[in-house]
Motif scaffolding. Structure first.
Motif, PDB file in Angstrom:
ATOM      1  N   ALA A  51      83.932  61.068   2.171  1.00 48.30           N
ATOM      2  CA  ALA A  51      84.881  61.949   2.844  1.00 48.30           C
ATOM      3  C   ALA A  51      85.757  62.611   1.781  1.00 48.30           C
ATOM      4  O   ALA A  51      85.514  62.448   0.589  1.00 48.30           O
ATOM      5  CB  ALA A  51      85.755  61.149   3.814  1.00 48.30           C
ATOM      6  N   ARG A  80      91.945  55.152   7.448  1.00 48.41           N
ATOM      7  CA  ARG A  80      91.384  54.066   8.250  1.00 48.41           C
ATOM      8  C   ARG A  80      92.149  52.765   8.058  1.00 48.41           C
ATOM      9  O   ARG A  80      91.578  51.683   7.918  1.00 48.41           O
ATOM     10  CB  ARG A  80      89.913  53.887   7.907  1.00 48.41           C
ATOM     11  CG  ARG A  80      89.114  55.131   8.245  1.00 48.41           C
ATOM     12  CD  ARG A  80      87.647  54.871   8.324  1.00 48.41           C
ATOM     13  NE  ARG A  80      86.937  56.077   8.703  1.00 48.41           N
ATOM     14  CZ  ARG A  80      85.617  56.155   8.792  1.00 48.41           C
ATOM     15  NH1 ARG A  80      84.867  55.104   8.521  1.00 48.41           N
ATOM     16  NH2 ARG A  80      85.055  57.281   9.140  1.00 48.41           N
ATOM     17  N   TYR A  82      94.207  51.721   5.564  1.00 47.06           N
ATOM     18  CA  TYR A  82      94.511  51.112   4.258  1.00 47.06           C
ATOM     19  C   TYR A  82      94.635  52.197   3.197  1.00 47.06           C
ATOM     20  O   TYR A  82      94.252  53.345   3.406  1.00 47.06           O
ATOM     21  CB  TYR A  82      93.446  50.092   3.851  1.00 47.06           C
ATOM     22  CG  TYR A  82      92.080  50.666   3.534  1.00 47.06           C
ATOM     23  CD1 TYR A  82      91.241  51.127   4.545  1.00 47.06           C
ATOM     24  CD2 TYR A  82      91.628  50.747   2.224  1.00 47.06           C
ATOM     25  CE1 TYR A  82      89.997  51.651   4.254  1.00 47.06           C
ATOM     26  CE2 TYR A  82      90.373  51.269   1.931  1.00 47.06           C
ATOM     27  CZ  TYR A  82      89.561  51.724   2.957  1.00 47.06           C
ATOM     28  OH  TYR A  82      88.326  52.256   2.667  1.00 47.06           O
ATOM     29  N   TRP A  95      89.582  58.406   3.341  1.00 43.71           N
ATOM     30  CA  TRP A  95      88.908  58.935   4.541  1.00 43.71           C
ATOM     31  C   TRP A  95      89.698  60.087   5.156  1.00 43.71           C
ATOM     32  O   TRP A  95      89.937  60.111   6.366  1.00 43.71           O
ATOM     33  CB  TRP A  95      88.745  57.816   5.577  1.00 43.71           C
ATOM     34  CG  TRP A  95      87.994  56.633   5.098  1.00 43.71           C
ATOM     35  CD1 TRP A  95      88.522  55.504   4.559  1.00 43.71           C
ATOM     36  CD2 TRP A  95      86.571  56.447   5.092  1.00 43.71           C
ATOM     37  NE1 TRP A  95      87.526  54.620   4.212  1.00 43.71           N
ATOM     38  CE2 TRP A  95      86.313  55.184   4.538  1.00 43.71           C
ATOM     39  CE3 TRP A  95      85.500  57.234   5.508  1.00 43.71           C
ATOM     40  CZ2 TRP A  95      85.026  54.673   4.383  1.00 43.71           C
ATOM     41  CZ3 TRP A  95      84.214  56.740   5.362  1.00 43.71           C
ATOM     42  CH2 TRP A  95      83.984  55.464   4.803  1.00 43.71           C
ATOM     43  N   ILE A 342      89.463  43.294  -2.411  1.00 48.89           N
ATOM     44  CA  ILE A 342      89.208  44.548  -3.127  1.00 48.89           C
ATOM     45  C   ILE A 342      90.444  44.873  -3.958  1.00 48.89           C
ATOM     46  O   ILE A 342      91.513  45.138  -3.400  1.00 48.89           O
ATOM     47  CB  ILE A 342      88.912  45.690  -2.130  1.00 48.89           C
ATOM     48  CG1 ILE A 342      87.654  45.360  -1.325  1.00 48.89           C
ATOM     49  CG2 ILE A 342      88.769  47.016  -2.873  1.00 48.89           C
ATOM     50  CD1 ILE A 342      87.296  46.384  -0.263  1.00 48.89           C
ATOM     51  N   TYR A 415      82.769  54.270  -3.565  1.00 46.06           N
ATOM     52  CA  TYR A 415      83.560  55.404  -3.102  1.00 46.06           C
ATOM     53  C   TYR A 415      83.455  56.647  -3.983  1.00 46.06           C
ATOM     54  O   TYR A 415      83.715  57.747  -3.517  1.00 46.06           O
ATOM     55  CB  TYR A 415      85.053  55.029  -3.049  1.00 46.06           C
ATOM     56  CG  TYR A 415      85.428  54.029  -1.994  1.00 46.06           C
ATOM     57  CD1 TYR A 415      85.605  54.425  -0.662  1.00 46.06           C
ATOM     58  CD2 TYR A 415      85.623  52.679  -2.307  1.00 46.06           C
ATOM     59  CE1 TYR A 415      85.964  53.512   0.312  1.00 46.06           C
ATOM     60  CE2 TYR A 415      85.973  51.752  -1.333  1.00 46.06           C
ATOM     61  CZ  TYR A 415      86.149  52.171  -0.030  1.00 46.06           C
ATOM     62  OH  TYR A 415      86.502  51.276   0.940  1.00 46.06           O
TER      63      TYR A 415
END
Ligand code: SF4
Lengths: 542, 98
Positions: A51, A80, A82, A95, A342, A415
Motif C-alpha cells: 500500500a 490498521r 499500529y 497501510w 516486531i 513491507y
C-alpha cells in the motif's frame, strides 16, 4: 519542547492545502503519476509493497503527549491499528490510502507535525540523543541546536534537490547515542579550552552500500557560526557531489574521493565567503529556541532509593533505566521489542497509553530512539514501580535494553519494495532463541537490514545481519564487530551467507565463542576486538 | 505466464490483471502474453492502477504462483502479520511465500 510560531504553523498548513490539491488533481487525472510521484514523496508518501506508506517526521525524536496521542489515533483511523517507529526516530504507517493522505497531514498539522522532507534528496529529519536534556553525562541539551538546524534546513531552496538524501545528527555528550559519526554531518556540541561552547563537525559518514565513518573536519565552530558552517558543508557537496551515479552520490563518496584535507579546504573557503554574506541567524533566535527547552519543574529533595523487592521490576530497573542528571529522577526506556515481536511496532492502544503515561509521569514528553524504542526522559524514581506496572499490563515492560533481544530490524521484504530479504522473521527467531539469556550474554547490539541500503544499521551492530537475494532465495550475511558509539567501527563479514535457520545457528555459535573467550567484564564487542575474527570464523564455518 | 500487477491508485492495494479488470487475488491473474505493454499503458492512463508491471508466474495445482518471492509476499501480505494478509485464517499461509 519547541512550540510552532505563526510562521511554522502557516507553512505547514499551506503545505497541507497544497498537497490536498495535488492529490485531488492526481485522482481526477489532471496530474499524471510521473509529475505526482515527486510531490507525494516530498510529503513522505511512498508506494510500498502492499500500500502507500506515510513517514511522519519526529524532529530529533521528541514528542509531546498530545502529539503521541494523535499518532495513535491516526493508526486507528487511517491505518490498521499500529505504527512502526524507525531508525530515523520517525514513525511510519504501512497501510495508507492516497485519498486519506491529505486528511492525515491535516490531523498532524493540528499538533505541529508533518511529513515534509521525510523523503527525497533533501535534508531529512535531524536526529539527536534520545536522552537529551536528561543525561547525566551531557554538556548541554543538544535539541535547541538541532531545532535551529531544522528551521534552517526546512524548505531551504538551495538544498531541495541535493545529489542525494542528507542526514544530520546533533549530540552533546561524550557517549554517542545517536550514531553521530555515521551521518552525512555529525555535530557534537563541545567545550573548548577557554570554556566556550561550540560545535565539532564530522562530515562524510554513512552506512548503505559504502559504509564510512565521518572524519572530524573542524573541532570547534563557534555557536554563532553554526548555520553558516553547515551551509558551507552543504554548498560544497551540492556543487561537486556526483549526480551522475546514484550509488556514488552521497557526501561520503565526495569526502572520500577529494580526501578530508581538500574537502575541508573547500568548505573553509566557502565558509569565509559566507561569513561576508550575513546568513547566520542572530543569537537571539537561538536563545528564543533555547527558552523552549528549559528544564521542566524538577522537584528537589527526592529519594534515590527504589524498592527492589519485586525481582521482575528490579531487573527492568537495571536494564531499562539510565542515570538522570537530577537526583531522584531516572530516564526510562520502553522496549518495543517483546520476545518474538516486531521491532519498533506499537499498537494504537500502546501508543496512546505511552502518551498518557508521559503526561502522568514524565512532564508530558516522549522520545523515539534510533534503536526503535520509546524514552520517558524524566521519571521520578518513586514513580518507577507504578509506571512499570502500567507498562507491564500493556505488554510494554520487556527488560532487554541493549541486549540481544533489543534488535534493530528494518521492515525488510515484508513491507519494503527495495528489500532483498525479510528482516523481521529473523529478528523474531533470534529473540525467541535467546530469550532468558540476556544476562549471560550482556550488552549485544544486533542489527538487521533487508538490503544493502542499511536502514537497519547492520554495519554498526556488534552483530549485524544483511539480507541478500541469492537467485530469488533469501540469504543472510553475518557481520561482527560494528559499533556506533564514541568507538564507532564497521562490522566485517564473516564469510558465506546462511538461510533463515542457518543465520540463527551462526549467531548461537558466535555467542558461544564469546562466552568461551570472555575475560572479566568484557562485552561481546570487547572480546571480538581482542581475539579478532579468526576464532569466530573457524567455529562458524569449521 | 506473463502476469500483470500494480497498486490501486486510490487505496494502494496490490492488484492483479484478471483479463478484464484488476483483482485483489493473485489466483485470478490472467496471462497477458504479448499484450502486457499495451494493457499496462492503457490501464495506467485510465487510472485503474499505478506502478504496474509484468512478472513471471506459473499456474500450479494451488493456483497462480508468481516466480519471485517479492511478488508472492505482495500477493499474500506481510508474513509477520498474517492477520492482515489475504489469508488471516490460515496460520501456515506464510509457507506459500517461501
Ligand atoms: S534496508 Fe533495504 S529493506 Fe530495509 S528498509 Fe531499508 S531499503 Fe528497505
Amino acid at each position: 519542547m519547541y512550540k510552532y510560531d505563526t510562521y511554522d504553523q502557516a507553512m505547514v498548513d499551506a503545505r497541507v492545502a497544497e498537497f490536498r490539491d495535488q492529490v485531488h488533481r492526481r485522482l481526477d487525472g489532471s496530474l499524471p503519476e510521473d509529475k505526482f510521484r515527486p510531490l507525494r514523496l516530498m510529503n513522505g508518501l511512498y508506494l510500498q509493497l502492499h500500500a502507500y506508506m506515510l513517514r511522519v517526521a519526529v524532529p530529533y525524536g521528541t514528542l509531546s503527549s498530545a502529539q503521541m496521542r494523535v499518532l495513535g489515533d491516526i493508526a486507528d483511523k487511517y491505518d490498521r491499528g499500529y505504527g512502526h517507529f524507525t531508525t530515523r526516530q520517525n514513525i511510519q504507517y504501512n497501510w495508507i490510502k492516497l485519498e486519506d493522505a491529505p486528511d492525515i497531514l491535516a490531523d498532524l498539522a493540528k499538533v505541529e507535525m508533518h511529513a515534509i522532507q521525510t523523503s527525497g534528496n533533501c535534508i531529512r529529519n535531524i536526529s539527536s540523543d534520545q536522552y537529551a536534556g536528561a543525561a547525566a553525562d551531557e554538556l548541554v541539551d543538544p535539541r535547541p541546536y538541532a531545532e535551529l538546524l531544522r528551521q534552517w534546513s526546512s524548505f531551504h531552496p538551495e538544498f531541495s534537490y541535493l545529489p542525494r538524501k542528507f542526514k544530520i545528527a546533533v549530540i552533546a555528550s561524550a557517549t554517542d547515542r545517536a550514531a553521530m559519526r555515521l551521518h552525512d554531518i555529525g555535530i557534537e556540541i563541545v567545550k573548548n579550552d577557554k570554556g566556550e561552547i561550540g560545535a565539532a563537525f564530522y562530515v562524510g559518514g554513512g552506512m548503505g552500500r559504502t559504509p564510512m565513518i565521518a572524519p572530524c573536519i573542524n573541532a570547534f565552530v563557534p555557536l554563532d557560526q553554526l548555520v553558516t558552517y553547515s551551509e558551507a558543508c552543504l554548498r560544497v557537496y551540492n556543487r561537486y557531489g556526483r549526480r551522475d551515479n546514484k550509488y556514488k552520490a552521497r557526501i561520503k563518496i565526495l569526502v572520500h574521493e577529494l580526501g578530508k584535507k581538500e574537502y575541508t579546504r573547500q568548505v573553509e573557503a566557502e565558509f569565509a565567503h559566507l561569513l561576508t554574506q550575513g546568513i547566520e541567524p542572530p543569537l537571539a533566535e537561538l536563545e528564543r529556541i533555547k527558552a523552549q527547552f528549559a528544564d521542566p519543574a524538577f522537584e528537589s529533595g527526592l529519594t534515590d532509593s527504589v524498592d527492589r523487592s519485586d525481582p521482575d521490576f528490579a531487573l527492568w530497573v537495571d536494564r531499562n533505566t539510565a542515570a538522570h542528571r537530577v537526583p531522584g529522577y531516572a530516564i526510562v526506556t520502553i522496549s518495543l521489542k517483546p520476545v518474538g515481536g516486531i521491532p519498533g511496532d506499537a499498537s494504537a492502544d500502546q501508543i496512546r497509553l505511552m502518551a498518557d503515561l508521559a503526561k502522568e509521569y514524565a512532564f508530558d514528553e516522549l522520545r523515539v530512539t534510533h534503536a526503535q524504542n520509546i524514552v520517558l526522559a524524566h521519571v521520578k524514581k518513586a514513580d518507577l514501580h507504578a509506571l512499570w506496572t502500567r507498562l507491564d499490563e500493556a505488554g510494554l515492560s520487556t527488560a532487554n535494553l541493549d541486549t540481544i533481544g533489543d534488535i534493530i530490524a528494518c521492515p525488510g521484504l515484508d513491507y519494503c519494495s527495495l528489500a532483498n530479504a525479510r528482516s523481521i522473521p529473523v529478528a523474531q527467531k533470534i529473540s525467541e532463541r535467546f530469550a532468558g539469556r540476556e544476562g549471560e550474554l550482556g550488552e549485544i547490539k544486533l542489527k538487521i537490514s533487508g538490503c544493502i541500503n542499511a536502514c537497519g544499521h547492520h554495519h554498526a551492530g556488534h552483530i549485524g545481519i544483511l539480507g541478500v537475494d541469492r537467485k530469488g532465495v533469501e540469504n543472510y550475511q553475518l557481520l561482527l564487530g560494528g559499533s556506533e558509539g564514541a568507538d564507532t567501527s564497521l562490522g566485517q563479514i564473516t564469510g558465506p551467507g546462511f538461510d533463515e535457520d542457518g543465520i540463527v545457528g551462526a549467531i548461537e555459535t558466535a555467542t558461544g565463542v564469546y562466552l568461551a573467550n570472555k575475560e572479566g567484564e568484557e562485552r561481546f564487542l570487547d572480546t571480538y576486538r581482542r581475539i579478532g575474527m579468526a576464532p569466530f570464523k573457524e567455529a562458524i564455518y569449521g | 505466464m506473463n502476469i500483470l500487477t500494480g497498486n490501486d491508485l486510490k487505496t494502494g492495494a496490490v492488484t492483479w490483471w484478471d483479463g478484464s479488470g484488476w483483482s485483489l487475488h493473485v489466483d485470478d491473474a490472467a496471462d497477458a502474453g504479448a499484450e502486457a505493454d499495451t494493457i499496462l499503458a492503457r490501464e495506467e492512463a485510465a487510472r485503474h492502477v499505478v506502478s504496474a508491471y509484468a512478472v513471471d508466474g506459473e499456474k500450479t495445482a494451488e493456483g497462480v504462483r508468481p516466480a519471485h518471492i517479492k511478488e508472492r509476499i505482495r500477493a499474500l501480505g506481510p508474513t509477520v502479520r498474517l492477520d492482515l494478509s489475504l489469508k488471516p485464517a490460515d496460520p501456515a499461509a506464510g509457507n506459500w511465500v517461501i
